[in-house]
Design an enzyme around this catalytic site. Structure first.
Site, PDB file in Angstrom:
ATOM      1  CG  LEU A  98      -4.336  -2.231  -2.055  1.00  0.00           C
ATOM      2  CD1 LEU A  98      -4.288  -2.442  -0.942  1.00  0.00           C
ATOM      3  CD2 LEU A  98      -4.904  -2.939  -3.249  1.00  0.00           C
TER       4      LEU A  98
ATOM      5  CE1 TYR B  11      -3.276   2.735   0.369  1.00  0.00           C
ATOM      6  CE2 TYR B  11      -3.555   2.385   2.582  1.00  0.00           C
ATOM      7  CZ  TYR B  11      -3.772   2.771   1.756  1.00  0.00           C
ATOM      8  OH  TYR B  11      -4.567   4.360   1.991  1.00  0.00           O
ATOM      9  CB  CYS B  12       1.172   4.712   0.258  1.00  0.00           C
ATOM     10  SG  CYS B  12       1.417   5.975   0.432  1.00  0.00           S
ATOM     11  CG  LEU B  13       5.598   5.647   0.506  1.00  0.00           C
ATOM     12  CD1 LEU B  13       6.287   6.834   1.374  1.00  0.00           C
ATOM     13  CD2 LEU B  13       5.464   6.922  -0.480  1.00  0.00           C
TER      14      LEU B  13
END
Length: 594
Positions: free
Chosen positions: A352, A324-326
């Site tokens: 994501l 998710y994200c980073l």
């Protein structure tokens, strides 16, 4: 005689004496920059000055653009006067300009009545004129253009009639009804918020959402801990489970329980109830002693250590890795490096709201250039990390109407407290980032875009995304200000494997926390096989299937379809005989660090 014997060589001893002096001068600059950043909220005044100089100089040398802006100002004034005259006779007269999509400041009926309708139209026309003034000036660097346009918008928003209690019909009505009690209560709200901020206390209401009590409550055990992560294994709720486990890699800029909020909107709980064995990384909240942690340390001590633990607990089983994200960006780096090393432990990869190409990172790029990065490095050099308060200003400015001005109006002018919800409480529970890692991340990924260019090195070899062959499930969100979906979509250009792309409604967080049954949710989905031609994001949107509801069910079906057909009994918690005993109950201790 050799000519090299004639040419004098610089004395090594003199160089050794000069090096510390040079470092001392750099320390002076670092200290000045770190102290100055406290006055600017962590924003580089040099970056803004360069942008303003670039724009103003080119505008001064563009008489045609000046004439165009003067003509537009005259026409807008004429439109406003015509509307004022027409609305005086017919209150239902069509407006001459409407707010931008997502701008809800003027939705109330009171804004359609005189004189508020005139002030609203004047503000919106002025806002449009400044957009024209900051765009289309020939010769201005695109980054500087965007910075000046953003700064102009922020400055205009300060003077929005919605923020003025004498020009806001909702505030005036409330003041008359409450006899001014709303303003008194609003002042008390403001004083309380200021005192909590000065004392370093969390926002009011966040103490009602504590990890392990009413958020992050999915049952599980911490089965592994090192200096950087705790690995949580969640207890199964079904009689049989899919053979391949799911490993979740959240971003280290946030606490992991964004994916395990309340029981009704926990993505982790949903996966467990669908028969998945779920593991999740909980990152440590670093402090000054961790300033030398690198991006590769996060890969090794984070993802790779977690994969080793999962492999020990569930041997001979591949893993559905999810980032998710980073965390998704780091997972993509790790997966590319694993493929190059012949490590085939992944069954699939899910990203994501995670970028792998940073050429178009959206408005977040406004705060990322060489001047801004140098200032951030000075801030982190002083403290050893980037703290949440040093990051908050930039993220709030990206959505200033939602995160700043709407709160000013609601909490301080209307005198009403915004109800605290689990997502808002999580957002206030932020983390720090180590100096070296964060500087590396911004330089190598944002500024140099090494991952997309194929030049990001891991253990001396390039981590090339084209080498990844496992199927991918990639999610972008429509209103993402951190990872714009068109930027996330570029994974299609960087990988030669099967990619199922989902575009869901909502923003960076709300689009991911999109549980079944949530009202007004929708998503588009389409799959590109490895041999299919690539299409652009707009063409993809036209052809992708639109569905109402949550994308979670589609993802669960996608994971099941790429898992072994046989279902197995739930595994034991951890593997004490292999060095992975259950250490404590979820959510563990790292998530509680502040």
């Amino acid at each position: 005689m050799n000519i090299m014997q004639v040419i004098p060589h610089p004395a090594p001893l003199a160089q050794d004496h000069e090096a510390p002096e040079g470092e001392a001068f750099k320390v002076i600059d670092r200290m000045r920059e770190a102290l100055g950043a406290q006055l600017t909220g962590g924003l580089s005044p040099a970056a803004l000055a360069l942008a303003l100089f670039d724009w103003s100089l080119h505008l001064a040398m563009a008489p045609g653009k000046q004439m165009e802006l003067a003509e537009k100002a005259s026409r807008k004034l004429g439109r406003l006067m015509t509307y004022a005259a027409t609305a005086g006779l017919d209150p239902e007269a069509p407006v001459c300009i409407s707010p931008q999509p997502g701008d809800d400041r003027f939705r109330a009926q009171g804004w359609r009545q005189a004189p508020f309708n005139i002030s609203t139209q004047a503000f919106l026309l002025n806002q449009q004129w400044w957009h024209d003034a900051t765009h289309g000036v020939a010769g201005v660097t695109p980054h500087h253009r965007d910075v000046v346009s953003f700064a102009a918008r922020q400055w205009l928003d300060i003077f929005s009639p919605s923020n003025n209690p004498l020009l806001n019909p909702e505030v005036l009505t409330k003041t008359m009804e409450a006899g001014g009690g709303n303003l008194l209560q609003g002042f008390q709200n403001w004083a309380e918020d200021v005192s909590r901020l000065a004392a370093g206390q969390p926002a009011l209401g966040t103490d009602a959402f504590l990890p392990g009590r009413n958020v992050a409550v999915t049952p599980g055990k911490v089965i592994y801990r090192n200096h950087l992560i705790e690995l949580i294994q969640y207890a199964s709720t079904t009689e049989v489970v899919l053979a391949e486990p799911v490993l979740i890699v959240p971003a280290w800029i946030m606490k992991y329980y964004i994916l395990d909020l309340s029981s009704q909107n926990s993505l982790i709980r949903y996966l467990v109830d669908q028969g998945h064995t779920v593991f999740c990384i909980s990152w440590r909240n670093p402090d000054a002693k961790d300033q030398d942690l690198t991006l590769d340390d996060y890969r090794r001590l984070g993802i790779m250590a977690a994969l080793d633990a999962v492999a020990a607990i569930l041997p001979c089983r591949k893993v559905h890795a999810t980032g998710y994200c980073l965390g998704g960006t780091l997972l993509a780096i790790a997966a590319a490096a694993m493929t190059r090393a012949g490590d085939d432990r992944l069954a699939s990869m899910t990203l994501l709201a995670a970028q792998t190409d940073f050429t178009e990172p959206g408005e977040l790029a406004l705060f990322i250039d060489h001047s801004q990065l140098h200032l951030l490095e000075s801030m982190m050099w002083k403290r050893g990390y980037l703290s949440s308060d040093q990051m908050a200003g930039a993220f709030q400015l990206l959505r200033s109407n939602d995160l700043i001005w709407s709160r000013v109006v609601h909490d301080y002018l209307m005198g009403q407290r915004t109800p605290m919800i689990d997502l808002m409480a999580w957002n206030a529970d932020s983390t720090r980032m180590p100096y070296r890692m964060h500087a590396e991340y911004l330089q190598r990924l944002y500024l140099d875009n090494e991952l997309a260019a194929g030049s990001f090195m891991v253990e001396g070899r390039p981590a090339t995304l084209q080498n990844i062959r496992v199927p991918m499930f990639v999610v972008g969100t429509e209103r993402d200000h951190v990872a714009p979906w068109r930027s996330v979509f570029k994974i299609h250009l960087l990988s030669d494997t099967e990619i199922t792309f989902v575009l869901t409604s909502g923003g960076h967080n709300a689009g991911i926390v999109s549980e079944p049954g949530h009202p007004r949710r929708r998503f588009r989905m389409a799959t590109k096989q490895a041999a299919d031609p690539c299409v652009g994001p707009d063409e993809w949107m036209d052809m992708a299937r639109l569905s109402e509801g949550s994308w979670w069910a589609e993802w669960a079906s996608w994971l099941a379809a790429r898992s072994a057909p046989d279902r197995l009994p739930p595994p034991a918690m951890g593997a004490a005989g292999k060095g992975y005993p259950p250490l404590e109950d979820a959510p563990g201790s790292y998530v509680l660090q502040r």
